[in-house]
Scaffold this active site. Structure first.
Site, PDB file in Angstrom:
ATOM      1  N   ASN A  70     -15.889  -1.175   1.452  1.00 25.41           N
ATOM      2  CA  ASN A  70     -14.907  -1.728   2.377  1.00 25.41           C
ATOM      3  C   ASN A  70     -15.521  -1.573   3.772  1.00 25.41           C
ATOM      4  O   ASN A  70     -16.645  -1.093   3.917  1.00 25.41           O
ATOM      5  CB  ASN A  70     -13.583  -0.963   2.264  1.00 25.41           C
ATOM      6  CG  ASN A  70     -12.405  -1.819   2.713  1.00 25.41           C
ATOM      7  OD1 ASN A  70     -12.485  -2.487   3.748  1.00 25.41           O
ATOM      8  ND2 ASN A  70     -11.334  -1.818   1.951  1.00 25.41           N
ATOM      9  N   THR A  71     -14.801  -1.980   4.812  1.00 31.93           N
ATOM     10  CA  THR A  71     -15.329  -1.886   6.173  1.00 31.93           C
ATOM     11  C   THR A  71     -15.491  -0.425   6.607  1.00 31.93           C
ATOM     12  O   THR A  71     -14.847   0.462   6.066  1.00 31.93           O
ATOM     13  CB  THR A  71     -14.387  -2.608   7.154  1.00 31.93           C
ATOM     14  OG1 THR A  71     -13.051  -2.172   6.887  1.00 31.93           O
ATOM     15  CG2 THR A  71     -14.484  -4.107   6.989  1.00 31.93           C
ATOM     16  N   ASN A  87     -11.997  -5.600  12.435  1.00 32.40           N
ATOM     17  CA  ASN A  87     -10.613  -5.982  12.151  1.00 32.40           C
ATOM     18  C   ASN A  87      -9.713  -4.771  12.017  1.00 32.40           C
ATOM     19  O   ASN A  87     -10.167  -3.663  11.691  1.00 32.40           O
ATOM     20  CB  ASN A  87     -10.547  -6.847  10.880  1.00 32.40           C
ATOM     21  CG  ASN A  87     -10.365  -6.010   9.634  1.00 32.40           C
ATOM     22  OD1 ASN A  87      -9.232  -5.730   9.217  1.00 32.40           O
ATOM     23  ND2 ASN A  87     -11.473  -5.568   9.042  1.00 32.40           N
ATOM     24  N   ASN A  94      -7.209  -1.001  -4.172  1.00 30.72           N
ATOM     25  CA  ASN A  94      -7.622  -0.786  -2.784  1.00 30.72           C
ATOM     26  C   ASN A  94      -7.401   0.691  -2.443  1.00 30.72           C
ATOM     27  O   ASN A  94      -6.290   1.108  -2.110  1.00 30.72           O
ATOM     28  CB  ASN A  94      -6.825  -1.713  -1.858  1.00 30.72           C
ATOM     29  CG  ASN A  94      -7.263  -1.582  -0.409  1.00 30.72           C
ATOM     30  OD1 ASN A  94      -7.874  -0.575  -0.026  1.00 30.72           O
ATOM     31  ND2 ASN A  94      -6.945  -2.578   0.402  1.00 30.72           N
ATOM     32  N   SER A 130      -9.316   2.058  -0.074  1.00 35.31           N
ATOM     33  CA  SER A 130     -10.349   2.042   0.960  1.00 35.31           C
ATOM     34  C   SER A 130      -9.988   1.403   2.288  1.00 35.31           C
ATOM     35  O   SER A 130     -10.821   1.405   3.200  1.00 35.31           O
ATOM     36  CB  SER A 130     -11.586   1.339   0.396  1.00 35.31           C
ATOM     37  OG  SER A 130     -11.230   0.144  -0.272  1.00 35.31           O
ATOM     38  N   CYS A 131      -8.771   0.856   2.451  1.00 38.09           N
ATOM     39  CA  CYS A 131      -8.448   0.241   3.744  1.00 38.09           C
ATOM     40  C   CYS A 131      -8.517   1.323   4.820  1.00 38.09           C
ATOM     41  O   CYS A 131      -7.842   2.349   4.716  1.00 38.09           O
ATOM     42  CB  CYS A 131      -7.064  -0.391   3.716  1.00 38.09           C
ATOM     43  SG  CYS A 131      -6.627  -1.101   5.309  1.00 38.09           S
TER      44      CYS A 131
HETATM   45  C1  FMN Z   1      -9.961  -9.343   8.427  1.00 38.67           C
HETATM   46  C2  FMN Z   1     -10.303  -8.537   7.217  1.00 38.67           C
HETATM   47  C3  FMN Z   1      -9.298  -8.183   6.322  1.00 38.67           C
HETATM   48  C4  FMN Z   1      -9.597  -7.425   5.187  1.00 38.67           C
HETATM   49  N1  FMN Z   1      -8.604  -7.119   4.315  1.00 38.67           N
HETATM   50  C5  FMN Z   1      -8.890  -6.416   3.171  1.00 38.67           C
HETATM   51  C6  FMN Z   1      -7.888  -6.151   2.209  1.00 38.67           C
HETATM   52  O1  FMN Z   1      -6.724  -6.561   2.335  1.00 38.67           O
HETATM   53  N2  FMN Z   1      -8.232  -5.437   1.104  1.00 38.67           N
HETATM   54  C7  FMN Z   1      -9.510  -4.986   0.891  1.00 38.67           C
HETATM   55  O2  FMN Z   1      -9.777  -4.347  -0.131  1.00 38.67           O
HETATM   56  N3  FMN Z   1     -10.491  -5.233   1.795  1.00 38.67           N
HETATM   57  C8  FMN Z   1     -10.207  -5.940   2.922  1.00 38.67           C
HETATM   58  N4  FMN Z   1     -11.215  -6.246   3.816  1.00 38.67           N
HETATM   59  C9  FMN Z   1     -12.600  -5.760   3.558  1.00 38.67           C
HETATM   60  C10 FMN Z   1     -13.458  -6.839   2.916  1.00 38.67           C
HETATM   61  O3  FMN Z   1     -12.965  -7.226   1.656  1.00 38.67           O
HETATM   62  C11 FMN Z   1     -14.912  -6.349   2.757  1.00 38.67           C
HETATM   63  O4  FMN Z   1     -14.905  -5.203   1.925  1.00 38.67           O
HETATM   64  C12 FMN Z   1     -15.568  -5.992   4.085  1.00 38.67           C
HETATM   65  O5  FMN Z   1     -15.217  -6.921   5.086  1.00 38.67           O
HETATM   66  C13 FMN Z   1     -17.103  -5.930   3.982  1.00 38.67           C
HETATM   67  O6  FMN Z   1     -17.627  -7.184   3.589  1.00 38.67           O
HETATM   68  P1  FMN Z   1     -18.328  -8.192   4.666  1.00 38.67           P
HETATM   69  O7  FMN Z   1     -19.420  -7.436   5.333  1.00 38.67           O
HETATM   70  O8  FMN Z   1     -18.802  -9.352   3.828  1.00 38.67           O
HETATM   71  O9  FMN Z   1     -17.262  -8.585   5.640  1.00 38.67           O
HETATM   72  C14 FMN Z   1     -10.933  -7.008   4.956  1.00 38.67           C
HETATM   73  C15 FMN Z   1     -11.938  -7.376   5.854  1.00 38.67           C
HETATM   74  C16 FMN Z   1     -11.639  -8.130   6.968  1.00 38.67           C
HETATM   75  C17 FMN Z   1     -12.746  -8.529   7.923  1.00 38.67           C
END
Ligand code: FMN
Length: 379
Positions: free
Chosen positions: A218-219, A88, A151, A153-154
């Protein structure tokens, strides 16, 4: 009688240790209400900022899938595939703080027993930006939010003073956390980026600033793959792409490694594990390494947008696990949090076979050449 899955984390009582992480599943009031109805113990809202953001045209998230019978990976939807990851480049919430404030209050009124964590983000590096963090923190806690997640970490913010750019700087992490702690009446969790050399360094900064817990991961910074037919990135706008974030199954082992570093460095601190979780089996890895709660995004997105089946599997899995280990009198996750933390050691601490065993005709380890073949190549 239903099993008691409740736990205390940073002074907050959770009916179960499973949360939706900050992401599309928690981007609206209706989603969050549905999530609580479905049984999630808590949610972290989509990150709230002071200024509106505008996302790219077209898809903000896509899912990479692997064929069952070949090494082909693609974001194209097709049968007989398994999920590899999500990718994403979605920014923080495109709704303003004013939009969120009344909704946070209403959600808390409707579900006072469920945990509502507000994820917030502002800039850093000057007093005005630090005040923005404080404004966001105060507004959210005044609506009854039970905790704040910063946050830091974005991975796809252009601004050098935002998101993972802050999370990569231990001093900024500390300063921002401290600024929020000055006004916070609720626990403050710092969500760190995995895209650094040693996450322990930034975690130390967060704890020095007063953080009550660390959330990770985070990702991971990544690119979508190029389609060999079209010679275009599988996700692009006008042929262009920028780096985005990888989530889902592919990051589970990566995120566990980060978590293991954190929980070993700070065995007495609290951690919320995120990354690649879709079943209790996955969540258990985080608990055993030292996490008190876990969070889910990708798996929930692919299950009716808020994960009703995922949370059912997680809670049933935990109940089954506690029943299976009834002889140990484990009454909840706290009784086994960190049980395997010390099992991750330096390579040199791992036992070696003696000479005879090593070349003694044992079955070759899967994926390695037999000793005789390996020798040919080195002569
Ligand atoms: C589409 C999308 C939007 C995200 N937006 C945020 C966000 O606004 N703030 C945040 O801290 N993490 C955001 N994340 C990260 C997720 O909260 C999470 O840390 C990350 O996807 C890893 O978890 P998962 O493997 O279960 O997806 C986002 C992830 C995705 C896929």
């Amino acid at each position: 009688m239903a099993a008691d899955l409740s736990t205390m984390f940073t002074g907050v009582r959770f009916r179960n240790p499973f949360l939706l992480s900050s992401a599309p599943p928690t981007e609206s009031e209706s989603n969050i209400l549905r999530a609580f109805d479905a049984g999630w113990g808590g949610v972290v809202t989509k990150t709230i900022g002071l200024h509106p953001v505008v996302n790219v045209i077209g898809p903000k998230t896509k899912f990479l899938r692997a064929d069952a019978d070949s090494a082909h990976l693609s974001m194209k939807k097709r049968p007989d595939t398994a999920l590899h990851s999500s990718w994403n480049w979605e920014l923080i919430s495109d709704k303003t703080l004013d939009w969120w404030v009344p909704r946070l209050g209403r959600i808390k009124q409707a579900f006072p027993e469920h945990v509502l964590v507000a994820s917030i983000m502002a800039g850093s590096g000057n007093d005005t930006e630090l005040r923005h963090w404080q404004t966001l923190a105060t507004a959210c806690q005044d609506q009854g939010c039970d905790a704040l997640e910063l946050n830091l970490s974005c991975p796809h913010m252009d601004r050098q003073d935002m998101g993972s750019n802050v999370g990569k700087d231990k001093e900024l992490v500390s300063i921002v956390t401290h600024a929020v702690k000055e006004v916070a009446r609720v626990p403050v969790w710092a969500k760190l980026t995995p895209s650094t050399t040693d996450i322990v360094v930034e975690a130390r900064g967060a704890f020095l600033g007063g953080a009550d817990a660390i959330s990770s991961s985070n990702t991971f910074t990544s690119l979508p793959l190029i389609d060999v037919e079209t010679l275009e990135f599988e996700i692009n706008v006008d042929g262009l792409v920028s780096t985005g974030g990888l989530g889902g199954p592919a990051i589970l082992p990566l995120s566990l490694a980060k978590m293991s570093q954190l929980t070993q460095a700070f065995p007495d601190r609290r951690f919320s594990g995120i990354g690649g979780i879709s079943t209790f089996e996955h969540a258990l890895n985080y608990f055993l390494l030292g996490c008190g709660t876990v969070q889910v995004c990708t798996a929930a997105m692919l299950d009716h947008a808020v994960g009703p089946n995922v949370i059912r599997e997680l809670t049933h899995g935990l109940a089954r696990f506690l029943e299976k280990h009834a002889d140990k009198s484990w009454r909840g996750v706290d009784d086994f949090v960190g049980l395997l933390r010390q099992r991750v050691v330096a390579q040199s601490a791992i036992r070696r076979p003696d000479e005879k065993e090593y070349y003694g005709g044992h079955q070759t380890a899967e994926g390695y050449a037999a000793p005789e073949e390996a020798k040919v190549g080195t002569e």
